[in-house]
Write a protein that holds these residues in place. Structure first.
Motif, PDB file in Angstrom:
ATOM      1  N   GLU A  34     -28.397  -3.884  10.471  1.00 56.35           N
ATOM      2  CA  GLU A  34     -27.248  -4.414   9.717  1.00 56.35           C
ATOM      3  C   GLU A  34     -26.421  -3.311   9.079  1.00 56.35           C
ATOM      4  O   GLU A  34     -25.228  -3.454   8.884  1.00 56.35           O
ATOM      5  N   ARG A  35     -27.069  -2.214   8.688  1.00 59.41           N
ATOM      6  CA  ARG A  35     -26.340  -1.156   7.983  1.00 59.41           C
ATOM      7  C   ARG A  35     -26.117   0.066   8.880  1.00 59.41           C
ATOM      8  O   ARG A  35     -25.947   1.173   8.400  1.00 59.41           O
ATOM      9  N   PHE A  36     -26.092  -0.171  10.175  1.00 58.32           N
ATOM     10  CA  PHE A  36     -25.895   0.930  11.127  1.00 58.32           C
ATOM     11  C   PHE A  36     -24.500   1.548  10.939  1.00 58.32           C
ATOM     12  O   PHE A  36     -23.510   0.842  10.743  1.00 58.32           O
ATOM     13  N   ARG A  37     -24.427   2.885  10.983  1.00 59.35           N
ATOM     14  CA  ARG A  37     -23.128   3.548  10.808  1.00 59.35           C
ATOM     15  C   ARG A  37     -22.643   4.060  12.146  1.00 59.35           C
ATOM     16  O   ARG A  37     -22.924   5.179  12.546  1.00 59.35           O
ATOM     17  N   GLY A  38     -21.906   3.217  12.846  1.00 60.26           N
ATOM     18  CA  GLY A  38     -21.371   3.596  14.147  1.00 60.26           C
ATOM     19  C   GLY A  38     -19.896   3.947  14.046  1.00 60.26           C
ATOM     20  O   GLY A  38     -19.375   4.228  12.957  1.00 60.26           O
ATOM     21  N   ARG A  39     -19.209   3.866  15.170  1.00 61.93           N
ATOM     22  CA  ARG A  39     -17.776   4.211  15.229  1.00 61.93           C
ATOM     23  C   ARG A  39     -16.969   3.405  14.198  1.00 61.93           C
ATOM     24  O   ARG A  39     -17.240   2.234  13.966  1.00 61.93           O
ATOM     25  N   ILE A  40     -16.022   4.087  13.553  1.00 61.96           N
ATOM     26  CA  ILE A  40     -15.269   3.453  12.469  1.00 61.96           C
ATOM     27  C   ILE A  40     -14.155   2.567  13.030  1.00 61.96           C
ATOM     28  O   ILE A  40     -13.491   2.919  14.009  1.00 61.96           O
ATOM     29  N   CYS A  83      -2.880   6.213   1.082  1.00 63.64           N
ATOM     30  CA  CYS A  83      -3.214   6.879  -0.184  1.00 63.64           C
ATOM     31  C   CYS A  83      -3.966   8.197   0.036  1.00 63.64           C
ATOM     32  O   CYS A  83      -4.042   9.026  -0.866  1.00 63.64           O
ATOM     33  N   GLU A  84      -4.563   8.366   1.204  1.00 67.57           N
ATOM     34  CA  GLU A  84      -5.307   9.578   1.583  1.00 67.57           C
ATOM     35  C   GLU A  84      -6.609   9.778   0.810  1.00 67.57           C
ATOM     36  O   GLU A  84      -7.140  10.891   0.757  1.00 67.57           O
ATOM     37  N   VAL A  85      -7.097   8.722   0.187  1.00 68.79           N
ATOM     38  CA  VAL A  85      -8.403   8.814  -0.485  1.00 68.79           C
ATOM     39  C   VAL A  85      -9.476   9.156   0.549  1.00 68.79           C
ATOM     40  O   VAL A  85     -10.375   9.972   0.307  1.00 68.79           O
ATOM     41  N   CYS A  86      -9.361   8.549   1.735  1.00 69.95           N
ATOM     42  CA  CYS A  86     -10.352   8.803   2.793  1.00 69.95           C
ATOM     43  C   CYS A  86     -10.409  10.289   3.159  1.00 69.95           C
ATOM     44  O   CYS A  86     -11.478  10.816   3.477  1.00 69.95           O
ATOM     45  N   VAL A  87      -9.282  10.961   3.098  1.00 70.67           N
ATOM     46  CA  VAL A  87      -9.247  12.389   3.444  1.00 70.67           C
ATOM     47  C   VAL A  87      -9.933  13.193   2.341  1.00 70.67           C
ATOM     48  O   VAL A  87     -10.721  14.104   2.608  1.00 70.67           O
ATOM     49  N   PHE A  94     -20.322  10.687  10.423  1.00 75.16           N
ATOM     50  CA  PHE A  94     -20.659   9.270  10.183  1.00 75.16           C
ATOM     51  C   PHE A  94     -21.361   9.081   8.830  1.00 75.16           C
ATOM     52  O   PHE A  94     -22.318   8.329   8.733  1.00 75.16           O
ATOM     53  N   CYS A  95     -20.877   9.809   7.832  1.00 72.43           N
ATOM     54  CA  CYS A  95     -21.480   9.684   6.499  1.00 72.43           C
ATOM     55  C   CYS A  95     -21.038   8.398   5.827  1.00 72.43           C
ATOM     56  O   CYS A  95     -21.716   7.890   4.939  1.00 72.43           O
ATOM     57  N   GLU A 107     -16.558   3.802   2.273  1.00 68.93           N
ATOM     58  CA  GLU A 107     -17.014   3.406   0.931  1.00 68.93           C
ATOM     59  C   GLU A 107     -15.872   3.440  -0.077  1.00 68.93           C
ATOM     60  O   GLU A 107     -15.777   2.577  -0.941  1.00 68.93           O
ATOM     61  N   TYR A 108     -15.013   4.451   0.025  1.00 69.58           N
ATOM     62  CA  TYR A 108     -14.013   4.672  -1.031  1.00 69.58           C
ATOM     63  C   TYR A 108     -12.622   4.135  -0.717  1.00 69.58           C
ATOM     64  O   TYR A 108     -11.763   4.143  -1.590  1.00 69.58           O
ATOM     65  N   CYS A 109     -12.372   3.676   0.491  1.00 75.46           N
ATOM     66  CA  CYS A 109     -11.031   3.181   0.828  1.00 75.46           C
ATOM     67  C   CYS A 109     -10.675   2.006  -0.097  1.00 75.46           C
ATOM     68  O   CYS A 109     -11.406   1.018  -0.137  1.00 75.46           O
ATOM     69  N   PRO A 110      -9.585   2.103  -0.851  1.00 76.03           N
ATOM     70  CA  PRO A 110      -9.295   1.051  -1.839  1.00 76.03           C
ATOM     71  C   PRO A 110      -8.886  -0.288  -1.219  1.00 76.03           C
ATOM     72  O   PRO A 110      -8.952  -1.311  -1.883  1.00 76.03           O
ATOM     73  N   THR A 111      -8.446  -0.291   0.012  1.00 78.05           N
ATOM     74  CA  THR A 111      -8.006  -1.558   0.613  1.00 78.05           C
ATOM     75  C   THR A 111      -8.990  -2.072   1.674  1.00 78.05           C
ATOM     76  O   THR A 111      -8.687  -3.040   2.379  1.00 78.05           O
ATOM     77  N   ASN A 112     -10.135  -1.425   1.769  1.00 79.07           N
ATOM     78  CA  ASN A 112     -11.164  -1.850   2.750  1.00 79.07           C
ATOM     79  C   ASN A 112     -10.620  -1.929   4.177  1.00 79.07           C
ATOM     80  O   ASN A 112     -10.975  -2.839   4.925  1.00 79.07           O
TER      81      ASN A 112
END
Ligand code: SF4
Ligand code: SF4
Length: 196
Positions: free
Chosen positions: A51-57, A67-71, A106-107, A112-117
């Motif tokens: 369920e919590r697998f971190r694959g391709r975004i 907003c560039e928070v992801c960067v 794939f961290c 996690e931090y994107c404000p608009t999901n």
């Protein structure tokens, strides 16, 4: 004479020790001989990612506010956010967005931090290519939803070890409604709610 007896004694001790180690090794072999193989016949069979697998975004273009928070939260400043300022609306307008999965670790920080999901981790893990530059996904490629293992008629989906019933090691031919070992996430949530 004494020296000879000592040599015989040492030799016997070493022989007994060697026999003990061989016995230990063979006990592991015999133990495995009683087990059934759990080999997954990829690509005809595939494990269902956890369920919590971190694959391709996955990326949703319309939700991104540039907003560039992801960067900034990315350990290697990886996402490329190409935007321009729209003087009429006085807002940023996103032109292109890309992530290079040849470099991404794939961290999940960006997700996690994107404000608009607008970013999410998918279960897609088959990213191999002949040319690593093909792993640089633009917003169109990032917007593609992954093909689920459970929806693929060509593939037999198998449960991962952690999702097997208690004491079960063999993921083949399990009844569909067999319960996995341990508590389910909803049961843990229920317990937490009731303990409040
Ligand atoms: S953090 Fe989210 S909203 Fe902000 S630029 Fe990145 S993807 Fe877009
Ligand atoms: S998953 Fe981690 S490494 Fe990859 S783009 Fe997001 S923050 Fe960067």
């Amino acid at each position: 004479m004494l020296k000879f007896l000592k040599q015989v004694g040492d030799y016997t001790k070493e022989a007994v020790q060697a026999a003990k180690y061989i016995g230990q090794g063979l006990s592991v072999t015999f133990d495995h001989m009683q087990r059934r193989p759990i080999t997954v016949q990829y690509p005809y069979e595939k494990l269902i990612p956890s369920e919590r697998f971190r694959g391709r975004i996955h990326f949703e273009f319309d939700k991104c506010i540039s907003c560039e928070v992801c960067v900034r939260v990315c350990p290697i400043n990886l996402p490329v956010v190409d935007w321009e300022f729209n003087k009429e609306t006085k807002k940023k307008k996103l032109n292109h967005y890309s992530i290079d999965f040849g470099v991404c670790i794939f961290c999940g920080n960006c997700v996690e931090y994107c404000p608009t999901n607008c970013l999410s981790m998918t279960e897609e893990y088959e990213l191999s290519t002949y040319d690593r530059h093909e792993l640089n996904f633009d917003n169109v490629a990032l917007g593609r939803l992954p093909y689920k293992v459970t929806d693929d008629p060509m593939v037999t989906p198998l449960r991962e070890l952690a999702y097997l019933p208690k004491g079960e090691l063999y993921p083949h031919d399990l009844p569909a409604n067999s319960r996995r070992a341990g508590k389910l996430p909803e049961e843990i949530l229920e317990e937490l709610e009731s303990s409040k």
